[in-house]
Every structure is written in C-alpha cells, then in structure tokens.
Write a protein that holds these residues in place. Structure first.
Motif, mmCIF file in Angstrom:
data_model
loop_
_atom_site.group_PDB
_atom_site.id
_atom_site.type_symbol
_atom_site.label_atom_id
_atom_site.label_comp_id
_atom_site.label_asym_id
_atom_site.label_seq_id
_atom_site.Cartn_x
_atom_site.Cartn_y
_atom_site.Cartn_z
ATOM 1 N N LYS A 57 0.825 -1.208 0.000
ATOM 2 C CA LYS A 57 0.000 0.000 0.000
ATOM 3 C C LYS A 57 0.861 1.261 0.000
ATOM 4 N N SER A 58 2.051 1.160 -0.590
ATOM 5 C CA SER A 58 2.969 2.312 -0.722
ATOM 6 C C SER A 58 3.248 2.973 0.623
ATOM 7 N N TRP A 59 3.291 2.172 1.674
ATOM 8 C CA TRP A 59 3.625 2.596 3.020
ATOM 9 C C TRP A 59 2.606 3.571 3.620
ATOM 10 N N SER A 60 1.368 3.468 3.152
ATOM 11 C CA SER A 60 0.282 4.241 3.769
ATOM 12 C C SER A 60 -0.248 3.449 4.960
ATOM 13 N N THR A 61 -0.113 3.987 6.153
ATOM 14 C CA THR A 61 -0.541 3.261 7.351
ATOM 15 C C THR A 61 -2.064 3.080 7.367
ATOM 16 N N GLU A 62 -2.804 4.077 6.874
ATOM 17 C CA GLU A 62 -4.270 3.976 6.861
ATOM 18 C C GLU A 62 -4.732 2.883 5.904
ATOM 19 N N GLN A 63 -4.166 2.873 4.688
ATOM 20 C CA GLN A 63 -4.571 1.861 3.716
ATOM 21 C C GLN A 63 -4.145 0.464 4.144
ATOM 22 N N ALA A 64 -2.948 0.349 4.710
ATOM 23 C CA ALA A 64 -2.469 -0.953 5.168
ATOM 24 C C ALA A 64 -3.353 -1.482 6.298
ATOM 25 N N THR A 65 -3.737 -0.610 7.216
ATOM 26 C CA THR A 65 -4.601 -1.013 8.329
ATOM 27 C C THR A 65 -5.954 -1.479 7.825
ATOM 28 N N LYS A 66 -6.525 -0.724 6.885
ATOM 29 C CA LYS A 66 -7.816 -1.109 6.309
ATOM 30 C C LYS A 66 -7.722 -2.481 5.638
ATOM 31 N N ALA A 67 -6.647 -2.702 4.860
ATOM 32 C CA ALA A 67 -6.473 -3.980 4.175
ATOM 33 C C ALA A 67 -6.283 -5.122 5.177
ATOM 34 N N LEU A 68 -5.541 -4.869 6.237
ATOM 35 C CA LEU A 68 -5.323 -5.900 7.259
ATOM 36 C C LEU A 68 -6.631 -6.257 7.968
ATOM 37 N N LYS A 69 -7.471 -5.273 8.232
ATOM 38 C CA LYS A 69 -8.747 -5.556 8.890
ATOM 39 C C LYS A 69 -9.632 -6.435 8.011
ATOM 40 N N GLU A 70 -9.610 -6.173 6.703
ATOM 41 C CA GLU A 70 -10.376 -7.015 5.783
ATOM 42 C C GLU A 70 -9.829 -8.438 5.767
ATOM 43 N N THR A 71 -8.514 -8.563 5.801
ATOM 44 C CA THR A 71 -7.896 -9.893 5.789
ATOM 45 C C THR A 71 -8.170 -10.635 7.094
ATOM 46 N N ILE A 72 -8.188 -9.929 8.190
ATOM 47 C CA ILE A 72 -8.503 -10.559 9.480
ATOM 48 C C ILE A 72 -9.904 -11.154 9.443
ATOM 49 N N LYS A 73 -10.874 -10.406 8.883
ATOM 50 C CA LYS A 73 -12.240 -10.935 8.743
ATOM 51 C C LYS A 73 -12.232 -12.218 7.915
ATOM 52 N N TRP A 74 -11.477 -12.191 6.819
ATOM 53 C CA TRP A 74 -11.395 -13.361 5.932
ATOM 54 C C TRP A 74 -10.757 -14.540 6.658
ATOM 55 N N ARG A 75 -9.710 -14.291 7.424
ATOM 56 C CA ARG A 75 -9.009 -15.368 8.124
ATOM 57 C C ARG A 75 -9.863 -15.972 9.233
ATOM 58 N N ARG A 76 -10.696 -15.161 9.858
ATOM 59 C CA ARG A 76 -11.614 -15.702 10.870
ATOM 60 C C ARG A 76 -12.528 -16.753 10.249
ATOM 61 N N GLN A 77 -12.946 -16.481 9.039
ATOM 62 C CA GLN A 77 -13.892 -17.376 8.377
ATOM 63 C C GLN A 77 -13.189 -18.583 7.751
ATOM 64 N N CYS A 78 -12.078 -18.353 7.098
ATOM 65 C CA CYS A 78 -11.419 -19.423 6.319
ATOM 66 C C CYS A 78 -10.396 -20.218 7.121
ATOM 67 N N ARG A 79 -9.868 -19.652 8.171
ATOM 68 C CA ARG A 79 -8.856 -20.314 9.015
ATOM 69 C C ARG A 79 -7.715 -20.920 8.190
ATOM 70 N N PRO A 80 -7.054 -20.134 7.363
ATOM 71 C CA PRO A 80 -5.982 -20.677 6.532
ATOM 72 C C PRO A 80 -4.798 -21.202 7.331
ATOM 73 N N ASP A 81 -4.611 -20.663 8.546
ATOM 74 C CA ASP A 81 -3.493 -21.090 9.379
ATOM 75 C C ASP A 81 -3.642 -22.530 9.859
ATOM 76 N N THR A 82 -4.858 -23.098 9.777
ATOM 77 C CA THR A 82 -5.065 -24.471 10.250
ATOM 78 C C THR A 82 -5.002 -25.504 9.118
ATOM 79 N N ILE A 83 -4.939 -25.025 7.864
ATOM 80 C CA ILE A 83 -4.868 -25.982 6.738
ATOM 81 C C ILE A 83 -3.497 -26.640 6.738
ATOM 82 N N CYS A 84 -3.470 -27.936 6.687
ATOM 83 C CA CYS A 84 -2.190 -28.643 6.619
ATOM 84 C C CYS A 84 -2.166 -29.541 5.379
ATOM 85 N N TRP A 85 -0.987 -30.062 5.097
ATOM 86 C CA TRP A 85 -0.778 -30.851 3.883
ATOM 87 C C TRP A 85 -1.733 -32.023 3.795
#
Length: 274
Positions: A57-85
């Motif tokens: 996000k070209s080092w924009s703290t506001e845009q990066a924060t907004k994008a991270l919040k959207e990704t956090i919502k997605w990760r809550r639902q998809c739980r990618p950290d728990t997918i294993c081989w």
C-alpha cells in the motif's frame, strides 16, 4: 512499462518507505491502529506481515490497516493457518499442478511453479484451498524478507481455455492481491499459446496495476527470453519446460516430507484443524 517508468516506480516506493527507523515507526503505528486485533491474531500480525501490507500500500498506514482488517475478517472465516498438507485432497496429483520448488532464484527468492494444463481432480473450492495452503507456506518462508520474495512460474504448455475458468482466476487473484500482498516479485508466463491472448485481455482487468507490471511473457525458443531466464535462474536447477537444464522428475516422497516439515514450522496439524 518501460525500464525508466519501472525505475521511477521503485524510487517512489523507496521514498514512501523511508529509513529503517521510519519503517519501524509505521509498523508500530499500524499496530496501534489495529488495537485489540493484534492480540487476537498475534502470529499473523507479525512485523513481517504488517511490513508486507505496508509495502503493498505504498507505506500508507491507513490503507495498510484497512487492508489488514479485511484480511482478518477473511481469516476468521477461512482459518488458513489451520490448513495442513494432509487436508489437501488428491495432494499427490495436485502437487504436480502447483508446487514450491526446492531451489531459489539468483536473487534468493522462493520459486513457485504452476502447471494449469494438468487437469485438476478437485472442486473449485478445494482448488482454492490448495492455493491458500501454498500461499501460507510462501508467507511463512518470507517472514524475514524485506522485499517481495516469490518468483511465480507458470507453464502453459498444452493449455486450453477450459483449463482455467474465469471465476477461478478472479477468486485466486482476489486472494493473492488482497490477503497475501507484497509476496510476488515476478510472475512469469511461459510459452502461452496464441489463444491465451484473448484470455489475458480479460484476466489483466482482475490485476492491480502494480501486479500487472510484474507479469513477464517468456518463450523458450526466443533468445531474448532465454537470456532473461538465465539472468534470473541457475539453469542447472530450472526445469527444462522453462528453458533450464533440470530433467529430474518430481519427487513426491521428498515433497511430502518437505510440506510436513513446513506444517510443523507453521504450527498447523490435523489436531489443530479438528
């Protein structure tokens, strides 16, 4: 884009990033803006992850924060950290369609290889699951990197339109660009057939301008393309399909073991996924 324009883009990114101290201050500012979310996902919201989002996000703290919040919502639902081989269905077949190479390019970047002409045995949902699994591994491997650190090579030999549904491409690009930004340094499309031109005219609209700039079309029978490949890769490691000299067959047993080790490093397991 010309070399000059690419150079200008790089310079503007460097100016936006500032010194290492300034980068660290921006990372801390994003942490503050995220508030309690940092405690909810401490492993994901590492300094490395925040840096990747800031860089994208070209080092924009506001845009990066907004994008991270959207990704956090997605990760809550998809739980990618728990997918294993072991969660990947038909993994011995699917790994031949998309896998992380056991070598780096000359810039020390992780090499990810996909072969869309090989027909998948999975549903669209499970294909996306496999993509997300690979992206989780790539993100882990980039943990200590300051810049984009993945070189993505796609082999289009034998490709036809039915190999890659538009809906799948659109969802894949959305996930890569929105939830795993700052990973891809270059995407090489090797030997696309003539029919791919019309497909690409549509697909490129799914890509952000910066991602579009990272895409390179290479042809193994073209001397200029061969020089580009030789500048980027040790040809003894690179597979022959991309113009390299490596004729060694894909070793599924070794790949199985490597992915299991990666899962252990990530803390992902069948137990965690239960």
């Amino acid at each position: 884009m010309s070399y000059l324009l690419k150079a200008k883009s790089w310079v503007s990114q460097e100016k936006a990033a500032g010194s290492l101290d300034e980068q660290h201050d921006k990372i801390n500012e994003v942490r503050e803006l995220l508030g309690s979310l940092t405690a909810e996902m401490p492993s994901f919201l590492s300094e490395s992850t925040i840096r990747r989002f800031l860089r994208a996000k070209s080092w924009s703290t506001e845009q990066a924060t907004k994008a991270l919040k959207e990704t956090i919502k997605w990760r809550r639902q998809c739980r990618p950290d728990t997918i294993c081989w072991e969660d990947i269905h038909e993994r011995e077949h699917e790994a031949r369609r998309a896998y992380i190479a056991d070598y780096l390019d000359k810039n020390g970047r992780t090499v990810f290889i996909s072969k869309p002409a090989i027909k998948s045995k999975l549903s669209s949902k499970d294909q996306i699951k496999h993509l997300v699994y690979n992206l989780e591994i790539l993100a882990m491997l980039s943990e200590n990197e300051q810049d984009e650190c993945v070189a993505w090579l796609t082999d289009f030999q034998g490709w036809v339109l039915t190999c890659t549904p538009f809906s799948m491409v659109r969802e894949s690009m959305h996930i890569i660009q929105n939830h795993y930004p700052g990973l891809m340094a270059v995407a090489i499309l090797s030997n696309p057939p003539k029919i791919f031109e019309s497909f690409w005219k549509i697909v490129r609209h799914f890509l952000e301008p910066e991602m579009n700039q990272k895409v390179k079309f290479l042809y193994t029978n073209n001397p200029e393309s061969h020089k580009t490949v030789a500048d980027m890769f040790d040809l003894d490691n690179l597979e022959t399909t991309f113009g390299g000299r490596n004729k060694v067959a894909f070793d599924m047993d070794k790949y199985n073991e490597r992915m299991k080790r990666n899962d252990q490093m990530r803390g992902a397991s069948k137990h965690a996924n239960a």
